[in-house]
Write an enzyme that holds these catalytic residues in place. Structure first.
Site, mmCIF file in Angstrom:
data_model
loop_
_atom_site.group_PDB
_atom_site.id
_atom_site.type_symbol
_atom_site.label_atom_id
_atom_site.label_comp_id
_atom_site.label_asym_id
_atom_site.label_seq_id
_atom_site.Cartn_x
_atom_site.Cartn_y
_atom_site.Cartn_z
ATOM 1 N N CYS A 25 0.950 -1.254 -0.036
ATOM 2 C CA CYS A 25 -0.195 0.032 0.045
ATOM 3 C C CYS A 25 0.757 1.238 0.015
ATOM 4 C CB CYS A 25 -0.831 -0.054 1.359
ATOM 5 S SG CYS A 25 -2.136 1.481 1.250
ATOM 6 N N CYS A 41 -5.714 -3.444 7.481
ATOM 7 C CA CYS A 41 -6.931 -2.749 7.659
ATOM 8 C C CYS A 41 -8.144 -3.252 7.032
ATOM 9 C CB CYS A 41 -6.563 -1.345 7.236
ATOM 10 S SG CYS A 41 -6.019 -1.259 5.289
#
Length: 409
Positions: A137, A235
């Site tokens: 990410c 997440c």
């Protein structure tokens, strides 16, 4: 340009510990190293760290623009405690930007995040690897795409709430990436793929602080997120059940196979290689005398190979997708020179000594790390982050582990 800190009306200066605040603001200015009034994009996830980063830069007199990326919005992940970049977190970021008095933009990056992070996460498990999506990410969506957005907005830098430090050595013209002042919060492991070009543009105002201080600053500023829990685990994985994500993204990917002892005996069956990681002991559902651990995953043969704990000991590993911030031109060049390094194969472990070597081959060869000793439970797909043995706080770079050489195999 943004107004100076005296004009930021939403802050309740009457209740502020000016000593604490003055130190925090000066530290933010030092971390930025640009003239007051310079436009800076603050990446805001809705958490404490990114919000305090934006607030400190605004108080320091910078022209701050807050940007939040909506990365996912599916099922239980939206309301998962400690998540980021979805649902309530976007609302928290918007409310914080309003209180700070800065413009705020929300960008929909859901499809790009799905393709570059979530799908790669699922595919890595199907290959028998143990992926690390936080690095992916940062490497793609946050530190590539978001930096482009910041430049499009006319910013001279982008600031994040990561706990790492950026500094210049004496006489150097390019910054170094360094571990955070607070070892408990250091995130350098997850940022090893930050390129020299990206590091030129990035700023990390919280790198010299510890988390209790950051929360105190948030409270002094009257920010509603001062006590918000930190993000935990991955997440986009609801309740830590990563197989739920894999089954949804690749519903027919995980096929049953054999649980095989490293001596060749078939001990049982499994429901798919995605259910296992290197070093795993629980959930094997096999009854044998001695404790057994997952020591290898052969996705092509659909085999999960188990053995005693000593079979987890690793003497060397190979790397792919290397990034290098040292004096050499590349990780391959450093490996060809036999550079000594400190290597970190898990974020929860301290670096250990080793030496880089280069295996001849196409595209400049394959970097290989040989440990001075033995390291346990090294998993393909994880990151191997390299630090400078002469300056252990300095990040030299690293790569993703593509293969391991076990002492017991």
């Amino acid at each position: 340009m943004a107004a100076m800190d005296a004009d930021i009306a939403p802050f309740d200066t009457a209740r502020t510990d000016h000593g604490l605040m003055d130190r925090a603001v000066e530290q933010a200015r030092a971390a930025v190293g640009l003239p007051v009034g310079t436009r800076i994009v603050a990446a805001m996830s809705g958490g404490v760290d990114s919000t305090v980063t934006a607030a400190l830069l605004a108080k320091a007199g910078y022209d701050v623009v807050g940007v939040t990326l909506q990365l996912y919005d599916h099922g239980a992940a939206i309301t998962k405690k400690g998540a980021c970049c979805a649902g309530q977190d976007i609302l928290d970021a918007r409310m914080a930007a309003e209180r700070i008095g800065i413009p705020h933009y929300v960008l929909d990056y859901e499809s790009r995040f799905k393709e570059q992070v979530i799908e790669e996460f699922a595919d890595a498990y199907l290959r028998g690897e143990t992926p690390i999506p936080c690095v992916r990410c940062n490497q793609t969506v946050k530190f590539r795409d978001l930096l482009d957005v910041a430049r499009d907005l006319g910013a001279e830098a982008m600031a994040t709430g990561h706990y790492v430090q950026r500094s210049f050595a004496a006489g150097a013209n390019r910054p170094q990436l360094r571990r955070a002042a607070d070892p408990a919060k250091d995130q350098s492991y997850f940022l090893f793929a930050t390129t020299a070009e990206q590091l030129d543009f990035l700023r990390f105002p919280l790198g010299g602080m510890d988390k209790p201080t950051v929360r105190l600053v948030a409270a002094e500023l009257g920010l509603a997120i001062a006590d918000k829990p930190d993000s935990q685990d991955i997440c986009f994985v609801p309740e830590g059940k990563y197989t739920t994500v894999i089954d949804r993204i690749r519903p027919h990917g995980a096929l049953p196979g054999d649980l095989v002892h490293m001596d060749g005996r078939v001990l049982g069956r499994h429901e798919g290689v995605t259910r296992y990681t290197i070093g795993q002991r629980r959930g094997l559902n096999i009854a044998v005398g001695d404790p057994l651990f997952v020591v290898k995953i052969d996705a092509d043969k659909r085999q999960v190979i188990v053995g005693p704990r000593e079979a987890l000991l690793t003497q060397a590993l190979s790397l792919k997708e290397g990034n290098w911030l040292g004096v050499e031109d590349s990780l391959e060049a450093a490996a060809a020179a036999g550079a000594p390094v400190l290597a970190r194969v898990r974020s929860t472990r301290e670096p250990v000594p080793g030496r880089l070597t280069l295996v001849p081959g196409p595209n400049g060869g394959e970097p290989r790390l040989v440990f001075d000793g033995l390291e346990e439970g090294v998993a393909p797909g994880q990151a191997c982050v390299l630090y400078d043995p002469a300056d252990p706080e300095r990040v030299l770079g690293g790569g993703f582990i593509v293969a391991t050489e076990r002492a017991g195999l």
